[in-house]
Design an enzyme around this catalytic site. Sequence first.
Site, PDB file in Angstrom:
ATOM      1  N   SER A  59      58.057  39.522  37.543  1.00  0.00           N
ATOM      2  CA  SER A  59      56.499  39.141  36.942  1.00  0.00           C
ATOM      3  C   SER A  59      56.410  37.271  36.612  1.00  0.00           C
ATOM      4  O   SER A  59      57.555  36.675  36.072  1.00  0.00           O
ATOM      5  CB  SER A  59      56.282  39.665  35.938  1.00  0.00           C
ATOM      6  OG  SER A  59      54.632  39.467  35.546  1.00  0.00           O
ATOM      7  N   TYR A  88      56.025  42.893  27.153  1.00  0.00           N
ATOM      8  CA  TYR A  88      56.356  43.438  28.855  1.00  0.00           C
ATOM      9  C   TYR A  88      57.072  42.025  29.640  1.00  0.00           C
ATOM     10  O   TYR A  88      57.952  41.997  29.913  1.00  0.00           O
ATOM     11  CB  TYR A  88      54.798  43.001  29.285  1.00  0.00           C
ATOM     12  CG  TYR A  88      54.741  43.622  30.966  1.00  0.00           C
ATOM     13  CD1 TYR A  88      55.069  44.812  31.891  1.00  0.00           C
ATOM     14  CD2 TYR A  88      54.657  41.855  31.712  1.00  0.00           C
ATOM     15  CE1 TYR A  88      54.894  44.814  33.375  1.00  0.00           C
ATOM     16  CE2 TYR A  88      54.626  42.005  33.143  1.00  0.00           C
ATOM     17  CZ  TYR A  88      54.539  43.371  33.663  1.00  0.00           C
ATOM     18  OH  TYR A  88      54.490  43.371  35.410  1.00  0.00           O
ATOM     19  N   LYS A 109      60.284  41.156  30.815  1.00  0.00           N
ATOM     20  CA  LYS A 109      60.442  40.484  32.104  1.00  0.00           C
ATOM     21  C   LYS A 109      61.282  39.271  32.421  1.00  0.00           C
ATOM     22  O   LYS A 109      62.294  38.948  33.891  1.00  0.00           O
ATOM     23  CB  LYS A 109      58.975  40.225  32.961  1.00  0.00           C
ATOM     24  CG  LYS A 109      57.989  41.797  33.177  1.00  0.00           C
ATOM     25  CD  LYS A 109      58.736  42.946  34.134  1.00  0.00           C
ATOM     26  CE  LYS A 109      57.637  44.221  34.778  1.00  0.00           C
ATOM     27  NZ  LYS A 109      58.613  44.295  35.849  1.00  0.00           N
TER      28      LYS A 109
END
Length: 253
Positions: free
Chosen positions: A144, A157, A161
Amino acid sequence: MTSFTKQVALVTGAGSGIGRATALAFGALGAAVVVSDINDANGQATVALIEEAGGTASYTRCNVADAEAHKAAVAYAVATYGRLDIAVNNAGIGGNFARLIDQTPADWEQMMAVNLGGVFYGLQAQIRQMLTQPEGGKIVNVASIAGVKGMPMGGPYSAAKHGVIGLTKTAALEYVKKKIRVNAICPVYTHSAMVHDLMSQMPDMEERMRRVIPMGRFGQPEEIAQAIVWLCADENAFCTGQAIQMDGGMTAG
Ligand SMILES: NC(=O)c1ccc[n+]([C@@H]2O[C@H](COP(=O)([O-])OP(=O)(O)OC[C@H]3O[C@@H](n4cnc5c(N)ncnc54)[C@H](O)[C@@H]3O)[C@@H](O)[C@H]2O)c1
């Protein structure tokens, strides 16, 4: 456009969004596609879409947080189609949208298990199979933009990533002499169930997100899928260990 005829592609989280678009793209280009997900109905719907378009696909359930499930998914690909040429570690969750101090241990552990463990265990199972094939293989991990930039309200998150990109570079270097190429793709906001869930939590979210993307729009799953296909093309054999940003220009500035 490159052809993937006689190649076998496994896509995790292929029941929705970027994973489904990727499975459809490989199916349209001649690969036999192993669709996996934890949502059986959605996974089977992806298979039906590939078959309706004239392609070859089948479904196997794989919870990416489970190392044994990855082994079983790879074994299924080999038992069904004889080999594994391409793996796309795409399955992921958005997690709790909250500041660091409001993220719970359970939020952190779930994020690490799915978004980081899911790629780590996938790489292990997929690379073990590709090492048995003289032709090696191609792996794309879906990271991402949050893997190259911080993401306020998405600490776990973003950490997961960033970790995916570290695993990608390491795997690429460890297996570069074995003809296994490993790359990552870093999408910015892309229309999918995950992003629509996030936007529903905050009414002005969509407009705020759009403003930070120079192109002024979100990505489409099909656009991300085409970049994944390109990374796996044999014409692209010199590319490994990269994290390609698909972000409408966001990280250019
Ligand atoms: N949509 C975006 O804006 C965006 C941006 C950057 C990165 N990504 C990444 O792209 C990937 C795909 O996300 P999407 O946007 O298509 O979301 P999505 O919610 O549409 O699809 C995710 C799929 O993963 C599956 N899944 C969830 N947990 C799983 C598990 N434990 N095991 C197996 N499958 C599981 C879901 O059932 C679903 O089918 C994710 O890794 C996500 O982090 C998305």
